[in-house]
Scaffold this active site. Sequence first.
Site, PDB file in Angstrom:
ATOM      1  N   ALA A 150       0.852  -1.191   0.000  1.00 26.87           N
ATOM      2  CA  ALA A 150       0.000   0.000   0.000  1.00 26.87           C
ATOM      3  C   ALA A 150       0.884   1.235   0.000  1.00 26.87           C
ATOM      4  O   ALA A 150       2.024   1.200   0.473  1.00 26.87           O
ATOM      5  CB  ALA A 150      -0.930   0.011   1.201  1.00 26.87           C
ATOM      6  N   GLY A 198       0.467   5.694   0.452  1.00 25.75           N
ATOM      7  CA  GLY A 198      -0.374   6.856   0.672  1.00 25.75           C
ATOM      8  C   GLY A 198       0.376   8.137   0.397  1.00 25.75           C
ATOM      9  O   GLY A 198       1.447   8.134  -0.218  1.00 25.75           O
ATOM     10  N   GLY A 199      -0.175   9.234   0.866  1.00 29.54           N
ATOM     11  CA  GLY A 199       0.433  10.520   0.581  1.00 29.54           C
ATOM     12  C   GLY A 199       1.734  10.757   1.310  1.00 29.54           C
ATOM     13  O   GLY A 199       2.579  11.521   0.856  1.00 29.54           O
ATOM     14  N   MET A 200       1.925  10.089   2.464  1.00 25.15           N
ATOM     15  CA  MET A 200       3.114  10.344   3.269  1.00 25.15           C
ATOM     16  C   MET A 200       4.032   9.143   3.403  1.00 25.15           C
ATOM     17  O   MET A 200       5.211   9.304   3.728  1.00 25.15           O
ATOM     18  CB  MET A 200       2.705  10.806   4.671  1.00 25.15           C
ATOM     19  CG  MET A 200       1.938  12.111   4.694  1.00 25.15           C
ATOM     20  SD  MET A 200       1.507  12.581   6.386  1.00 25.15           S
ATOM     21  CE  MET A 200       3.147  12.754   7.101  1.00 25.15           C
ATOM     22  N   ALA A 201       3.513   7.928   3.180  1.00 28.36           N
ATOM     23  CA  ALA A 201       4.323   6.750   3.460  1.00 28.36           C
ATOM     24  C   ALA A 201       3.911   5.587   2.570  1.00 28.36           C
ATOM     25  O   ALA A 201       2.853   5.604   1.925  1.00 28.36           O
ATOM     26  CB  ALA A 201       4.196   6.360   4.926  1.00 28.36           C
ATOM     27  N   LYS A 254       6.130   0.239   7.666  1.00 27.68           N
ATOM     28  CA  LYS A 254       5.778   1.535   7.088  1.00 27.68           C
ATOM     29  C   LYS A 254       7.017   2.420   7.004  1.00 27.68           C
ATOM     30  O   LYS A 254       7.788   2.523   7.958  1.00 27.68           O
ATOM     31  CB  LYS A 254       4.709   2.203   7.957  1.00 27.68           C
ATOM     32  CG  LYS A 254       4.249   3.566   7.459  1.00 27.68           C
ATOM     33  CD  LYS A 254       3.155   4.092   8.380  1.00 27.68           C
ATOM     34  CE  LYS A 254       2.671   5.464   7.957  1.00 27.68           C
ATOM     35  NZ  LYS A 254       1.627   5.969   8.859  1.00 27.68           N
ATOM     36  N   ASP A 265      -7.299  12.390  10.756  1.00 27.45           N
ATOM     37  CA  ASP A 265      -7.179  11.912   9.374  1.00 27.45           C
ATOM     38  C   ASP A 265      -8.076  10.692   9.161  1.00 27.45           C
ATOM     39  O   ASP A 265      -7.686   9.726   8.509  1.00 27.45           O
ATOM     40  CB  ASP A 265      -5.725  11.570   9.059  1.00 27.45           C
ATOM     41  CG  ASP A 265      -5.466  11.461   7.557  1.00 27.45           C
ATOM     42  OD1 ASP A 265      -6.324  11.927   6.768  1.00 27.45           O
ATOM     43  OD2 ASP A 265      -4.422  10.903   7.168  1.00 27.45           O
TER      44      ASP A 265
END
Length: 478
Positions: free
Chosen positions: A33, A35-38, A58, A163
């Site tokens: 997976a 996402g925007g940060m990790a 992560k 979030d």
Amino acid sequence: MRGQSFTEVCYSDTRMPGVPLRVGRYTIHGEIASGGMATVYLARMAGLAGFARTVAVKRLHGGGGEPELLDMFLDEARLAARIQHPNVVSTVDVVRLGDELLLVMEYLHGESLSRVLSALKRDGDDIPLDIASAILCDALHGLHAAHEAKTENGEPLCIVHRDVSPQNLLVGADGITRVLDFGVAKAMGRLHTTRDGQVKGKLGYMGPEQLSAEPVDRRTDVFAAGIVLWEMLTGQRLFRADSEALTIRNVLEKTIPAPSEFAPRIPPELDAVVLRALSRDRKGRFSTARDMATALEAAHGVASARRVADWLAVAVGEVLTERSNAVRAIERSEPTIADVDIPIDETISGVITPPRGTSRKAWSRLGLSALVAACFVALGIGLGLHRAWSHAPAAGAVDAGGSAVQAVASTPAEVPTTSSAPTTSEIVDAATQRPTASVPRPRPTSRPSPRAPAPPTKCHVSFVTDKDGIEHPVTVCP
């Protein structure tokens, strides 16, 4: 590997593709997976005594070399460690690799709600109302646990996720939904302090107070949960627009329609729950996430975990099957513990570690030998005791040396003291639970008693069974 970044090690041209990266006790495999940060990777954790576990690792985008990002990463790990709840993904460990920190979390087989909703939209399907309610109720219970989390001293942490979105809700293959990613959470006593006026989170799922840089509390997460529920029920986005400016304006000013205006199947009771959660005035929202979950359960009822699991298997079954196969392939290809280089201080609590200077294989062989020897000694002692009990004569019987043995047929005799272990034939006799005709001889004294006359030649040995079903030898003479 020390001093190198995660990107240099994993994606260097000199590194063969498909070869996993080993970091301490962790073997990191492919991405699952992003996402925007990790980005989250599938990994295996190895320990002593054959212990192994599949985990998720992560890593922040860009290596996380900035002090502010590293502080935020540590905050996430510290906060998540204080939240113990079935509806929250737990944090296992934090690992340093060069200048980076890797966050190790439990691996849960499932799919993010965002990908599930995308699959439904692609196939033109709607999510059943009771399943939508069950998914959000699980998330609300997890959020409530975060809101109620306390420090080691029992002081409230006042955690606010900030979030809550479909990307951060994992619908498990077991039918249970869990909250993850506390990377932008706000709490008292954080190591990292957010800059004044800095906005954290996804614009389309923020509360008005969050966008206005006002103080946030648990009701901010309730508002975000209301957005997620509205979008699950309608299959549409509530505030998202073509630009960030328009999205912000929608959050602050757009009239929020009832979900039933887009989906007539939704009852008024469910409309009321959604609209109350989406009140722009925080005083009009549910006071806690648990209160919202209770109202949602009363409004329509929630599906069981089994029903959610069955539905998920149909909605994204192919993705779950592919991931299961990938996990099994990784587990089959993992090296044994003897091949994994684990520092001695990285051991499971309670496991004995080898002395310094002793090789791990030699220590393992020594431990195995000691275990086998102990087993044989215990077996010999146990069978010897059984043999002595089984061979005890009945009342009035006389041993071959002429000494009278005082025993009652229903009570085992006292174990005689011998100077040697039982022979092989004796062990076999005891193991088959069939006593031999001989009677155990006691240790001779300095002045042996006069030898008794031998029994008549016509005498023979018979067996008497006591009330416990144990046979005892008895000399019978005509």
